[in-house]
Design an enzyme around this catalytic site. Structure first.
Site, short mmCIF file in Angstrom:
data_model
loop_
_atom_site.label_atom_id
_atom_site.label_comp_id
_atom_site.label_asym_id
_atom_site.label_seq_id
_atom_site.Cartn_x
_atom_site.Cartn_y
_atom_site.Cartn_z
N HIS A 270 17.45 -70.55 -52.27
CA HIS A 270 16.47 -71.43 -53.22
C HIS A 270 16.57 -72.97 -52.17
O HIS A 270 16.10 -72.84 -51.07
CB HIS A 270 17.47 -71.70 -54.27
CG HIS A 270 16.96 -72.61 -55.33
ND1 HIS A 270 15.85 -73.28 -55.37
CD2 HIS A 270 17.87 -73.08 -56.45
CE1 HIS A 270 15.87 -74.07 -56.58
NE2 HIS A 270 16.98 -73.95 -57.03
N HIS A 309 7.53 -67.39 -52.77
CA HIS A 309 7.92 -67.93 -53.99
C HIS A 309 7.64 -67.28 -55.14
O HIS A 309 6.74 -66.26 -55.15
CB HIS A 309 7.11 -69.47 -54.07
CG HIS A 309 7.62 -70.31 -54.83
ND1 HIS A 309 7.61 -70.41 -56.13
CD2 HIS A 309 8.37 -71.45 -54.74
CE1 HIS A 309 8.20 -71.54 -56.85
NE2 HIS A 309 8.83 -72.16 -55.96
N ASP A 365 10.13 -75.55 -48.32
CA ASP A 365 11.20 -75.70 -47.41
C ASP A 365 10.92 -75.34 -45.88
O ASP A 365 11.79 -75.17 -45.06
CB ASP A 365 12.39 -74.57 -47.71
CG ASP A 365 13.10 -75.13 -48.89
OD1 ASP A 365 13.18 -74.18 -49.97
OD2 ASP A 365 13.38 -76.20 -49.13
C1 SDX Z 1 12.70 -73.00 -53.44
O1 SDX Z 1 12.05 -71.43 -58.14
C2 SDX Z 1 11.42 -72.81 -57.50
O2 SDX Z 1 10.59 -73.31 -58.13
C3 SDX Z 1 12.14 -72.93 -56.18
C4 SDX Z 1 11.87 -74.22 -55.57
C5 SDX Z 1 11.98 -75.44 -56.19
O3 SDX Z 1 11.22 -76.42 -56.02
O4 SDX Z 1 13.02 -75.62 -57.02
O5 SDX Z 1 10.28 -74.03 -55.17
C6 SDX Z 1 12.50 -74.40 -54.10
O6 SDX Z 1 13.84 -72.36 -53.71
C7 SDX Z 1 11.70 -72.37 -52.55
C8 SDX Z 1 12.12 -70.89 -52.13
C9 SDX Z 1 13.01 -71.13 -50.83
N1 SDX Z 1 13.46 -69.83 -50.32
C10 SDX Z 1 12.94 -69.20 -49.12
O7 SDX Z 1 12.23 -69.68 -48.46
C11 SDX Z 1 13.69 -68.00 -48.88
C12 SDX Z 1 12.82 -66.89 -48.30
N2 SDX Z 1 12.02 -66.50 -49.38
C13 SDX Z 1 12.60 -65.64 -50.32
O8 SDX Z 1 13.61 -65.13 -50.32
C14 SDX Z 1 11.51 -65.31 -51.56
O9 SDX Z 1 10.38 -65.30 -51.40
C15 SDX Z 1 12.01 -66.05 -52.94
C16 SDX Z 1 13.48 -66.09 -53.13
C17 SDX Z 1 11.54 -67.12 -52.74
C18 SDX Z 1 11.27 -65.36 -54.05
O10 SDX Z 1 11.77 -64.05 -54.26
P1 SDX Z 1 11.14 -63.10 -55.30
O11 SDX Z 1 10.11 -63.79 -56.45
O12 SDX Z 1 12.35 -62.57 -56.08
O13 SDX Z 1 10.36 -62.08 -54.66
P2 SDX Z 1 11.18 -60.85 -53.91
O14 SDX Z 1 12.39 -61.14 -53.25
O15 SDX Z 1 11.17 -59.72 -54.85
O16 SDX Z 1 10.18 -60.41 -52.96
C19 SDX Z 1 8.73 -59.45 -53.01
C20 SDX Z 1 8.49 -58.82 -51.86
C21 SDX Z 1 9.70 -58.01 -51.23
O17 SDX Z 1 8.97 -56.93 -50.44
P3 SDX Z 1 8.91 -55.44 -51.28
O18 SDX Z 1 10.21 -55.33 -51.71
O19 SDX Z 1 7.65 -55.66 -52.26
O20 SDX Z 1 8.26 -54.47 -50.20
O21 SDX Z 1 8.06 -60.03 -50.88
C22 SDX Z 1 9.12 -59.75 -49.74
C23 SDX Z 1 10.32 -59.02 -50.36
O22 SDX Z 1 10.94 -58.26 -49.37
N3 SDX Z 1 9.40 -61.19 -49.48
C24 SDX Z 1 9.66 -61.44 -48.15
C25 SDX Z 1 9.96 -62.84 -48.26
N4 SDX Z 1 9.76 -63.33 -49.79
C26 SDX Z 1 9.52 -62.08 -50.27
N5 SDX Z 1 9.78 -60.78 -47.02
C27 SDX Z 1 9.85 -61.54 -46.23
N6 SDX Z 1 10.02 -62.68 -45.87
C28 SDX Z 1 10.26 -63.73 -47.04
N7 SDX Z 1 10.50 -64.94 -46.99
#
Ligand code: SDX
Length: 430
Positions: A270, A309, A365
């Protein structure tokens, strides 16, 4: 039942019974499923949705996100227009009150915030209980929670006047506490608010003033930080807003509710992602290492922090604005060598099937940390710089929750998958 009515007809094949449920705002009220039973004394059906991927927890008028179109609006105003024309304090007013203020209301709001920037001296004694290298977010969570002990009347969350008083106090005191967390980690004396400066200028003053009699605010950096605060002010039902609402639903005071939200924001998935992005870029170290790093992301060994996201399946509109802002800041601070790695990483990822198929784009971010680093912040302060403005969004969500008659104390159900009943076994028999 005629076609194209806003209803859903379900047939329970266990009993042959049919149910017609009303569709309201694209949702079915989960309690409607409780009437669907196999036997008369059954509890009835529940909806199972870990991480609330497809569950609306509330009706909200604060923020709209359209993830497919990459749209973000606060109270209907597009984020691009607010970033260009507004200020963070005006946006905070908009989020809390629902409309942009006229000049009189704006000036009264700014005055109220300005005269509450001081923090009780005992908070500084609490600060001295932390190790010098304690993470700033751990300190902020503690300080916010400790503030509730100075304002016991804030427990009267159903009193609109007291709610407003403490909303003002929290928004006013976040920069002071954040700056003091930074000064504590630097071993520098605390700088007190200079109420002749505006909200962001005063924050920079409390962060960076040294022996000079008056801190000279750099207008470009002040403006950049004000825009960054606008961009981070709210984001509908994200993890930390959900925490603020859940804790607030027990009628805990706003300081403790926001301490919980700050703790949720701390996580690297997050708000802690901006810090994780910087650490990731440093670890990559050189553009020649990007292909190997991207391969590690694709095989699940690492995450491309700052990408992806839950809602945006398009470019995060905030990331686009921040990317433009970075160039303005680097004109003043000098180029950030990590920018080249970030730009090349984005270019490669946006053309790689793994990321394209999963609709993974840069989020808020990805670039923000580069600006913070160039402005002289250590990485531990990055999520604190997220928490300061997001306090306005959390407070808007918290207030809305309290005013919503449909809301009660948050208490989800569960699917029990544990052991059946069993008798206690004395230890010498195990
Ligand atoms: C913020 O919710 C909000 O609005 C938050 C926010 C706000 O203003 O409040 O926008 C702020 O928190 C932004 C997000 C910051 N986090 C990151 O940058 C961390 C990296 N991103 C992730 O961990 C991920 O993308 C999330 C947590 C942001 C979202 O996760 P989800 O929606 O639960 O998606 P998921 O983890 O289930 O991923 C779906 C697929 C998976 O692959 P498969 O299982 O389908 O093979 O996408 C892949 C994941 O492995 N994936 C990534 C990835 N993000 C998702 N693979 C590599 N790198 C990534 N960053």
């Amino acid at each position: 039942m005629s076609d194209n009515e806003d209803t859903l007809t379900i047939r329970d094949n266990r009993t042959g019974n049919e149910f017609t449920l009303p569709i309201t705002d694209g949702t079915i009220n989960a309690m409607e499923f409780r009437q669907i039973k196999e036997k008369e004394d059954d509890f009835g059906l529940m909806v199972y949705d870990p991480a609330f991927k497809n569950t609306a927890s509330c009706r909200s008028a604060v923020t709209l996100i359209d993830g497919d179109k990459g749209i973000l609006r606060y109270r209907g105003y597009p984020i691009e227009q607010l970033a260009e024309h507004s200020t963070f304090l005006e946006v905070a007013y908009l989020l809390i009150h629902g409309d942009l203020p006229n000049q009189v209301d704006h000036d009264a709001w700014v005055h109220d915030i300005t005269i509450h920037t001081y923090v009780h001296q005992f908070v500084l004694r609490a600060m001295d209980g932390f190790k010098w290298d304690a993470h700033a977010m751990g300190k902020m969570v503690s300080l916010l929670g400790s503030l509730s002990t100075f304002y016991p009347d804030s427990k009267n969350v159903r009193d609109p006047a007291l709610r407003h008083e403490h909303i003002v106090k929290i928004i006013a005191k976040m920069p002071t506490m954040a700056a003091w967390c930074f000064r504590h980690s630097q071993g520098r004396p605390y700088v007190y608010p200079d109420n002749d400066l505006d909200y962001v200028g005063n924050f920079l003053n409390m962060l960076f003033r040294m022996a000079e009699p008056r801190y000279e605010v750099n207008p470009v950096l002040r403006k950049a930080l004000d825009v960054l605060f606008i961009l981070h002010a709210d984001h509908e039902q994200n993890c930390s807003a959900n925490a603020a609402r859940a804790v607030g639903s027990s009628e805990a005071d706003p300081y403790c509710s926001l301490a919980a939200a700050t703790a949720a924001l701390y996580g690297p998935l997050h708000g802690g992602a901006n810090e994780a992005v910087l650490r990731m870029l440093r670890e990559i170290g050189d553009v020649k290492n990007i292909p190997a790093f991207v391969d590690n992301c694709k095989n699940g060994e690492q995450r491309l922090m700052g990408f992806g996201h839950r809602v945006y399946k398009n470019y995060d509109p905030r990331a686009r604005i921040i990317k433009g802002l970075a160039h303005e800041v680097f004109e003043i601070t000098g180029n950030n060598p990590l920018l080249e790695i970030a730009l090349e990483l984005e270019k490669i990822a946006l053309n790689d099937e793994y990321f394209v198929k999963r609709k993974l784009y840069p989020n808020v971010d990805f670039y923000s940390g580069l600006i913070y680093q160039s402005m002289g912040f250590p990485v531990e302060m990055f999520p604190v710089l997220f928490a300061i403005p997001r306090a306005a969004g959390w407070l808007a969500q918290w207030s809305e929750m309290l005013a919503d008659d449909a809301q009660k104390i948050a208490r989800p159900r569960q699917i029990y998958v544990g052991a059946g009943e069993r008798s206690y076994i004395p230890i010498d028999k195990r």
